[in-house]
Design a protein around this motif. Structure first.
Motif, mmCIF file in Angstrom:
data_model
loop_
_atom_site.group_PDB
_atom_site.id
_atom_site.type_symbol
_atom_site.label_atom_id
_atom_site.label_comp_id
_atom_site.label_asym_id
_atom_site.label_seq_id
_atom_site.Cartn_x
_atom_site.Cartn_y
_atom_site.Cartn_z
ATOM 1 N N LYS A 186 12.441 9.524 -5.779
ATOM 2 C CA LYS A 186 12.954 9.945 -7.100
ATOM 3 C C LYS A 186 14.144 10.887 -6.911
ATOM 4 O O LYS A 186 14.096 11.812 -6.117
ATOM 5 C CB LYS A 186 11.853 10.629 -7.911
ATOM 6 N N ASN A 206 7.724 5.560 -3.743
ATOM 7 C CA ASN A 206 8.396 5.707 -5.039
ATOM 8 C C ASN A 206 8.456 7.164 -5.487
ATOM 9 O O ASN A 206 9.457 7.626 -6.026
ATOM 10 C CB ASN A 206 7.682 4.847 -6.088
ATOM 11 N N LYS A 207 7.390 7.896 -5.231
ATOM 12 C CA LYS A 207 7.376 9.319 -5.633
ATOM 13 C C LYS A 207 8.451 10.099 -4.867
ATOM 14 O O LYS A 207 9.130 10.948 -5.421
ATOM 15 C CB LYS A 207 6.003 9.937 -5.316
ATOM 16 N N THR A 259 0.815 -1.223 0.000
ATOM 17 C CA THR A 259 0.000 0.000 0.000
ATOM 18 C C THR A 259 0.847 1.270 0.000
ATOM 19 O O THR A 259 0.368 2.337 -0.384
ATOM 20 C CB THR A 259 -0.928 0.015 1.235
ATOM 21 N N SER A 260 2.098 1.168 0.434
ATOM 22 C CA SER A 260 2.945 2.368 0.502
ATOM 23 C C SER A 260 3.889 2.506 -0.692
ATOM 24 O O SER A 260 4.553 3.527 -0.834
ATOM 25 C CB SER A 260 3.793 2.340 1.776
ATOM 26 N N LEU A 261 3.960 1.484 -1.534
ATOM 27 C CA LEU A 261 4.976 1.490 -2.600
ATOM 28 C C LEU A 261 4.909 2.739 -3.471
ATOM 29 O O LEU A 261 5.921 3.397 -3.729
ATOM 30 C CB LEU A 261 4.820 0.245 -3.492
ATOM 31 N N ASN A 262 3.720 3.044 -3.938
ATOM 32 C CA ASN A 262 3.580 4.134 -4.892
ATOM 33 C C ASN A 262 4.008 5.475 -4.297
ATOM 34 O O ASN A 262 4.745 6.249 -4.928
ATOM 35 C CB ASN A 262 2.123 4.177 -5.379
ATOM 36 N N GLU A 263 3.568 5.743 -3.083
ATOM 37 C CA GLU A 263 3.922 7.007 -2.430
ATOM 38 C C GLU A 263 5.426 7.083 -2.154
ATOM 39 O O GLU A 263 6.066 8.109 -2.371
ATOM 40 C CB GLU A 263 3.141 7.181 -1.112
ATOM 41 N N ASP A 319 5.194 -1.155 -12.197
ATOM 42 C CA ASP A 319 4.396 0.060 -12.312
ATOM 43 C C ASP A 319 4.560 0.943 -11.071
ATOM 44 O O ASP A 319 4.576 2.167 -11.151
ATOM 45 C CB ASP A 319 2.929 -0.389 -12.454
ATOM 46 N N ALA A 320 4.695 0.290 -9.913
ATOM 47 C CA ALA A 320 4.838 1.047 -8.657
ATOM 48 C C ALA A 320 6.294 1.432 -8.390
ATOM 49 O O ALA A 320 6.604 2.002 -7.356
ATOM 50 C CB ALA A 320 4.281 0.224 -7.498
ATOM 51 N N GLY A 321 7.203 1.069 -9.303
ATOM 52 C CA GLY A 321 8.597 1.537 -9.200
ATOM 53 C C GLY A 321 9.571 0.562 -8.547
ATOM 54 O O GLY A 321 10.686 0.955 -8.190
ATOM 55 N N CYS A 322 9.179 -0.699 -8.419
ATOM 56 C CA CYS A 322 10.057 -1.648 -7.715
ATOM 57 C C CYS A 322 11.258 -2.087 -8.549
ATOM 58 O O CYS A 322 11.119 -2.495 -9.702
ATOM 59 C CB CYS A 322 9.288 -2.919 -7.343
#
Ligand code: PGA
Length: 250
Positions: A55, A51-52, A45-49, A85-88
């Motif tokens: 950067k 990842n932002k 649930t935290s991956l996307n945030e 997609d989530a930046g892994c």
């Protein structure tokens, strides 16, 4: 040998807000970390945030598990495409908690490894013996079985991308880490096994240690010839502790 890898395994901890707060603070201090590659593996649930926020920093992110199919009717599962997609960049596979509580066996972990590699996600493959197995002198047999079965049908080029995490089950979350000598003995065995399975890759394969790694034991562990980093659970949840672990060489 590539840079050592220090990876944080947050397990089922931290909501989105807590993850953001950790990463915002850690991002600043991480600029001082030069001698190790850093990966944070938060809950899905935290991956996307996360990842932002990372950067432009030297922090990479990883997932703690994945399904081996790209998509389809697998309720509750997360695919490698979704992780990309989530930046892994990384995914932890075969953690002993997955083996123990979710019945993951070497055959399933092998499918996940093949799928992660196909999707350009670098796997961190966990292996490790239970206390009873160590006491019965089965450690090397257990590690050999896990490694050879998990690496089935994986060619040399792909095998190069895998990080092996040696995590003795009796040392995970117990506060009782393997001594540097105990860990080194198994890491050396793993390197030897890799050189039998694949010629000329074992010197460049990262073999990291996990199991009660803390700021006060990381240095001695990292001083061993065959320990190329750490997979850190409990102590990765506090920024200060994790930063100290990542700065072990200072
Ligand atoms: P621990 O966990 O550092 O809390 O022992 C390590 C792991 O399970 O990866």
């Amino acid at each position: 040998m590539p840079k050592p890898l220090i990876a944080a395994n947050w397990k089922m901890n931290k909501n989105i807000e807590e993850s953001i707060s950790f990463i915002n603070n850690f991002k600043n201090s991480s600029k001082k970390i030069k001698n190790a590659e850093i990966a944070i593996c938060p809950p899905f649930t935290s991956l996307n945030e996360v990842n932002k926020i990372i950067k432009g920093s030297n922090i990479k992110i990883g997932a703690q598990n994945m399904h081996y199919e790209d998509n389809g009717a697998f309720t509750g599962e997360i695919s490698p495409l979704m992780l990309k997609d989530a930046g892994c960049d990384y995914v932890i596979l075969g953690h002993s908690e997955r083996r123990e509580y979710f019945n993951e066996d070497n055959q399933l972990i092998n499918k996940k490894l093949i799928s992660a590699l196909k999707n350009n996600i670098n796997p961190i493959l966990c292996v490790g013996e239970k206390l009873e197995q160590r006491e019965n002198n089965q450690t090397f047999d257990v590690i050999k079985g896990q490694l050879t079965n998990c690496l089935k049908n994986i060619n040399k080029e792909d095998a190069k991308k895998i990080t092996i995490a040696y995590e003795p089950v009796w040392a995970i979350g117990t506060g009782k880490n393997a001594t540097p000598e105990q860990a080194e003995e198994v890491h050396k065995f793993i390197r030897g096994l890799l050189s039998k399975l694949y010629s000329n890759i074992s010197e460049n394969t990262r073999i990291i240690y996990g199991g009660s790694v803390k700021p006060n034991n990381i240095k001695d562990l990292m001083n061993q010839d065959n320990i190329d980093g750490a997979l850190v659970g409990g102590a990765s949840l506090k920024e200060e502790d994790f930063f100290q672990i990542c700065s072990y060489s200072d």
